[in-house]
Design a protein around this motif. Sequence first.
Motif, PDB file in Angstrom:
ATOM      1  N   GLY A 178       0.834  -1.320   0.007  1.00 52.28           N
ATOM      2  CA  GLY A 178       0.048  -0.110  -0.030  1.00 52.28           C
ATOM      3  C   GLY A 178       0.722   1.431  -0.020  1.00 52.28           C
ATOM      4  N   PRO A 179       0.184   2.358  -0.343  1.00 54.10           N
ATOM      5  CA  PRO A 179       1.048   3.560  -0.212  1.00 54.10           C
ATOM      6  C   PRO A 179       1.664   4.082   0.867  1.00 54.10           C
ATOM      7  CG  PRO A 179      -1.238   3.897  -1.337  1.00 54.10           C
ATOM      8  CD  PRO A 179      -1.191   2.710  -0.524  1.00 54.10           C
ATOM      9  N   ARG A 180       1.164   3.683   2.006  1.00 53.20           N
ATOM     10  CA  ARG A 180       1.869   3.968   3.371  1.00 53.20           C
ATOM     11  C   ARG A 180       3.290   3.602   3.379  1.00 53.20           C
ATOM     12  NH1 ARG A 180       0.130   1.190   7.375  1.00 53.20           N
ATOM     13  NH2 ARG A 180       1.236   2.539   8.820  1.00 53.20           N
ATOM     14  N   TYR A 181       3.676   2.336   2.506  1.00 48.87           N
ATOM     15  CA  TYR A 181       4.993   1.946   2.745  1.00 48.87           C
ATOM     16  C   TYR A 181       5.809   2.214   1.460  1.00 48.87           C
ATOM     17  CZ  TYR A 181       3.105  -1.361   6.325  1.00 48.87           C
ATOM     18  OH  TYR A 181       2.583  -1.972   7.441  1.00 48.87           O
ATOM     19  N   GLU A 182       5.189   2.596   0.427  1.00 45.91           N
ATOM     20  CA  GLU A 182       5.683   2.965  -0.827  1.00 45.91           C
ATOM     21  C   GLU A 182       5.975   4.166  -1.224  1.00 45.91           C
ATOM     22  OE1 GLU A 182       6.489   0.413  -3.562  1.00 45.91           O
ATOM     23  OE2 GLU A 182       6.281  -0.739  -1.820  1.00 45.91           O
ATOM     24  N   PHE A 183       5.114   5.044  -0.588  1.00 47.72           N
ATOM     25  CA  PHE A 183       5.270   6.721  -0.654  1.00 47.72           C
ATOM     26  C   PHE A 183       5.434   7.342   0.513  1.00 47.72           C
ATOM     27  CE2 PHE A 183       1.967   5.718  -4.217  1.00 47.72           C
ATOM     28  CZ  PHE A 183       2.749   5.417  -4.922  1.00 47.72           C
ATOM     29  N   VAL A 184       6.012   8.666   0.440  1.00 44.60           N
ATOM     30  CA  VAL A 184       6.151   9.385   1.679  1.00 44.60           C
ATOM     31  C   VAL A 184       4.950   9.929   2.179  1.00 44.60           C
ATOM     32  CG1 VAL A 184       8.513  10.106   0.807  1.00 44.60           C
ATOM     33  CG2 VAL A 184       6.530  11.594   0.405  1.00 44.60           C
ATOM     34  N   GLN A 185       4.799  10.058   3.558  1.00 47.48           N
ATOM     35  CA  GLN A 185       3.790  10.460   4.434  1.00 47.48           C
ATOM     36  C   GLN A 185       3.370  11.809   3.817  1.00 47.48           C
ATOM     37  OE1 GLN A 185       3.129  11.372   8.659  1.00 47.48           O
ATOM     38  NE2 GLN A 185       2.476   9.203   8.496  1.00 47.48           N
ATOM     39  N   ILE A 186       2.091  12.256   3.636  1.00 50.80           N
ATOM     40  CA  ILE A 186       1.683  13.727   3.433  1.00 50.80           C
ATOM     41  C   ILE A 186       2.436  14.550   4.604  1.00 50.80           C
ATOM     42  CG2 ILE A 186      -0.173  15.184   3.219  1.00 50.80           C
ATOM     43  CD1 ILE A 186      -2.039  12.738   2.582  1.00 50.80           C
ATOM     44  N   GLY A 187       2.951  15.763   3.924  1.00 51.60           N
ATOM     45  CA  GLY A 187       3.725  16.404   4.857  1.00 51.60           C
ATOM     46  C   GLY A 187       2.779  18.019   4.913  1.00 51.60           C
ATOM     47  N   GLY A 188       3.535  19.009   5.264  1.00 56.54           N
ATOM     48  CA  GLY A 188       2.918  20.124   5.230  1.00 56.54           C
ATOM     49  C   GLY A 188       2.036  20.384   6.256  1.00 56.54           C
ATOM     50  N   SER A 189       1.181  21.395   6.224  1.00 55.39           N
ATOM     51  CA  SER A 189       0.118  21.605   7.172  1.00 55.39           C
ATOM     52  C   SER A 189      -0.931  20.516   7.409  1.00 55.39           C
ATOM     53  CB  SER A 189      -0.992  22.841   6.763  1.00 55.39           C
ATOM     54  OG  SER A 189      -1.474  22.732   5.524  1.00 55.39           O
ATOM     55  N   ILE A 190      -0.958  19.675   6.223  1.00 55.67           N
ATOM     56  CA  ILE A 190      -1.909  18.602   6.475  1.00 55.67           C
ATOM     57  C   ILE A 190      -1.465  17.601   7.461  1.00 55.67           C
ATOM     58  CG2 ILE A 190      -2.766  16.484   5.217  1.00 55.67           C
ATOM     59  CD1 ILE A 190      -3.102  18.195   2.834  1.00 55.67           C
ATOM     60  N   GLY A 191      -0.247  17.593   7.430  1.00 52.88           N
ATOM     61  CA  GLY A 191       0.355  16.417   8.461  1.00 52.88           C
ATOM     62  C   GLY A 191       0.339  16.887   9.663  1.00 52.88           C
ATOM     63  N   GLU A 192      -0.042  18.087  10.228  1.00 52.87           N
ATOM     64  CA  GLU A 192      -0.143  18.646  11.256  1.00 52.87           C
ATOM     65  C   GLU A 192      -1.690  18.520  12.037  1.00 52.87           C
ATOM     66  OE1 GLU A 192       1.230  22.656  11.137  1.00 52.87           O
ATOM     67  OE2 GLU A 192       3.282  22.099  10.425  1.00 52.87           O
ATOM     68  N   GLY A 193      -2.519  18.208  11.333  1.00 50.96           N
ATOM     69  CA  GLY A 193      -3.908  17.876  11.740  1.00 50.96           C
ATOM     70  C   GLY A 193      -4.108  16.884  12.754  1.00 50.96           C
ATOM     71  N   THR A 194      -4.911  17.249  13.715  1.00 52.38           N
ATOM     72  CA  THR A 194      -5.327  16.294  14.786  1.00 52.38           C
ATOM     73  C   THR A 194      -5.899  14.859  14.441  1.00 52.38           C
ATOM     74  OG1 THR A 194      -5.805  18.282  16.440  1.00 52.38           O
ATOM     75  CG2 THR A 194      -6.626  16.020  16.971  1.00 52.38           C
ATOM     76  N   LEU A 195      -6.617  14.857  13.713  1.00 56.23           N
ATOM     77  CA  LEU A 195      -7.296  13.472  13.100  1.00 56.23           C
ATOM     78  C   LEU A 195      -6.317  12.820  12.318  1.00 56.23           C
ATOM     79  CD1 LEU A 195     -10.891  14.901  12.458  1.00 56.23           C
ATOM     80  CD2 LEU A 195      -9.890  12.997  14.180  1.00 56.23           C
ATOM     81  N   PHE A 196      -5.635  13.475  11.645  1.00 58.10           N
ATOM     82  CA  PHE A 196      -4.280  13.164  10.642  1.00 58.10           C
ATOM     83  C   PHE A 196      -3.517  12.420  11.627  1.00 58.10           C
ATOM     84  CE2 PHE A 196      -0.336  13.003   8.814  1.00 58.10           C
ATOM     85  CZ  PHE A 196      -0.147  12.776   7.603  1.00 58.10           C
ATOM     86  N   GLY A 197      -2.994  12.664  12.837  1.00 56.33           N
ATOM     87  CA  GLY A 197      -2.231  12.085  13.726  1.00 56.33           C
ATOM     88  C   GLY A 197      -2.865  10.916  14.265  1.00 56.33           C
ATOM     89  N   ILE A 198      -3.923  11.156  14.818  1.00 57.06           N
ATOM     90  CA  ILE A 198      -4.674  10.033  15.235  1.00 57.06           C
ATOM     91  C   ILE A 198      -4.931   8.836  14.447  1.00 57.06           C
ATOM     92  CG2 ILE A 198      -7.147   9.158  16.102  1.00 57.06           C
ATOM     93  CD1 ILE A 198      -7.298  11.907  17.335  1.00 57.06           C
ATOM     94  N   VAL A 199      -5.231   9.025  13.205  1.00 56.91           N
ATOM     95  CA  VAL A 199      -5.482   7.933  12.201  1.00 56.91           C
ATOM     96  C   VAL A 199      -4.306   7.303  12.153  1.00 56.91           C
ATOM     97  CG1 VAL A 199      -6.168   7.457   9.874  1.00 56.91           C
ATOM     98  CG2 VAL A 199      -7.739   8.792  11.393  1.00 56.91           C
ATOM     99  N   HIS A 200      -3.191   8.032  11.501  1.00 59.63           N
ATOM    100  CA  HIS A 200      -1.971   7.569  11.230  1.00 59.63           C
ATOM    101  C   HIS A 200      -1.013   6.743  12.384  1.00 59.63           C
ATOM    102  CE1 HIS A 200      -1.270   9.143   7.011  1.00 59.63           C
ATOM    103  NE2 HIS A 200      -2.102   9.969   7.365  1.00 59.63           N
ATOM    104  N   GLY A 201      -1.326   7.237  13.585  1.00 54.31           N
ATOM    105  CA  GLY A 201      -1.107   6.787  14.843  1.00 54.31           C
ATOM    106  C   GLY A 201      -1.516   5.366  14.983  1.00 54.31           C
ATOM    107  N   ILE A 202      -2.768   5.207  14.756  1.00 49.66           N
ATOM    108  CA  ILE A 202      -3.539   3.597  14.902  1.00 49.66           C
ATOM    109  C   ILE A 202      -2.864   2.888  13.979  1.00 49.66           C
ATOM    110  CG2 ILE A 202      -5.851   2.725  14.667  1.00 49.66           C
ATOM    111  CD1 ILE A 202      -7.084   5.056  15.840  1.00 49.66           C
ATOM    112  N   LEU A 203      -2.908   3.432  12.659  1.00 50.04           N
ATOM    113  CA  LEU A 203      -2.155   2.292  11.745  1.00 50.04           C
ATOM    114  C   LEU A 203      -0.785   2.093  11.938  1.00 50.04           C
ATOM    115  CD1 LEU A 203      -3.680   3.954   8.430  1.00 50.04           C
ATOM    116  CD2 LEU A 203      -4.573   1.964   9.505  1.00 50.04           C
ATOM    117  N   GLU A 204       0.005   2.975  12.536  1.00 58.21           N
ATOM    118  CA  GLU A 204       1.363   2.417  12.813  1.00 58.21           C
ATOM    119  C   GLU A 204       1.570   1.491  13.884  1.00 58.21           C
ATOM    120  OE1 GLU A 204       4.123   3.384  11.477  1.00 58.21           O
ATOM    121  OE2 GLU A 204       3.098   4.625   9.764  1.00 58.21           O
ATOM    122  N   ALA A 205       0.416   1.512  14.800  1.00 60.34           N
ATOM    123  CA  ALA A 205       0.423   0.728  15.678  1.00 60.34           C
ATOM    124  C   ALA A 205      -0.071  -0.666  15.519  1.00 60.34           C
ATOM    125  CB  ALA A 205      -0.539   1.074  17.081  1.00 60.34           C
TER     126      ALA A 205
END
Length: 295
Positions: A178-205
Motif C-alpha cells: 500500500g501507499p503508506r509503505y511505498e510513498f512518503v507520508q503527507i507533509g505540510g500543514s495537512i500532516g499537522e492535523g489532529t485527526l491526521f495524527g490520530i489515524v496515522h498513529g492507529i495504523l502505525e500501531a
Amino acid sequence: MSGGVRRRLLPVDRVAIGYFGWTGLVALVFGGLSGAGIAAAHAIAIFGITRLAAWHPRAGLAAIARGAYAVLITPLLYAELSVLNRFFTQRYFDATVQAWDAALFGGQPSIDLSAWLPWLSFSEVLHLGYFGYYAIIPAAILGVFATRGIEAFQRTALAVASAFFAAYLIFMFFPVAGPRYEFVQIGGSIGEGTLFGIVHGILEAGSSKGTAFPSSHIAASLAGVVAAGREDRRWFWLLLIPELALTAGTVYGRFHYATDALAGILLGLLVCAVLRRTGSGAEGIRVVGGGQPAA
C-alpha cells in the motif's frame, strides 16, 4: 461433523469454518513450523464453532455475541495475515497495482489528491471519514438489530464477515503493502492535523503489511451498509455519506491505492449479491427461529 451439528450451524458459522479450514490447511502445508501453529489454532477455532451450534440466544448481549462473533474476531485474523501472506511469496505486488492506477486514472491518486487539495480542513474531514470505519460497521449491525430484530442482524453480520474473509483470502495470495509503505507520508500543514495524527498513529500501531488490495475497510463496511439497507432502508441513507467519506479518505490519506478502493467497492457489492442470490441469510432464519425474514 455430525449431521445434527451441521443442521444447527448458522450461515455465519459455515463461512467462518470454511475460512478457518482453508487458511489452516494452507498454513499447515506451506507454512512450516509457524504454519503448523496457525493450523492448530484454526483447528481449535473450528471445534469451538461447532460447540456453538446448539446455542441460539434470542436477545441481549448473548444474541449479539452469537450472531457477530465472526466480525468480532476479524482483528485477530487480520494480525496473522502478515505471516500468512509470506507462505507463497516474499514480494509485494505494489508495482502491479500502481500500474493499474496509472492506466485507470492517469496517475497515482493516492499521491495526487492531497497535492491537488492541500487544505487542512478538507484533510481533517476525510481523515475523520476514514476513522468512521470503526463506527460504520457497528452502526449497521446494531442498528438493524434495534430496528428489525435478530434475523436481520444475523444477515447483516454475515455480509460483513463474508466480505472480511473474502478480502483476507486475497491478501494471502496477492499481498500489496500500500501507499503508506511505498510513498512518503503527507507533509505540510495537512500532516499537522489532529485527526491526521490520530489515524496515522492507529495504523502505525496495528497495521498488517500486505493487506491493501482490496480495501477490506471498504469491502466490509459497504457490505454492512448495503445489507443493513436491505433490512431497513433508513440505515442505508444514514450510513451512505460516512461510507463515501471513508472511501475518499482511504485514498486521500495514502492508506490505499485508488484501485484498492475500487476493488473493495466491487467486493462488498459482490458479497451482498451472492448472499442474496444463494439465500444464505434466509437459511439462518430457519435455523435460529423458524420465522420468516423481516420485510
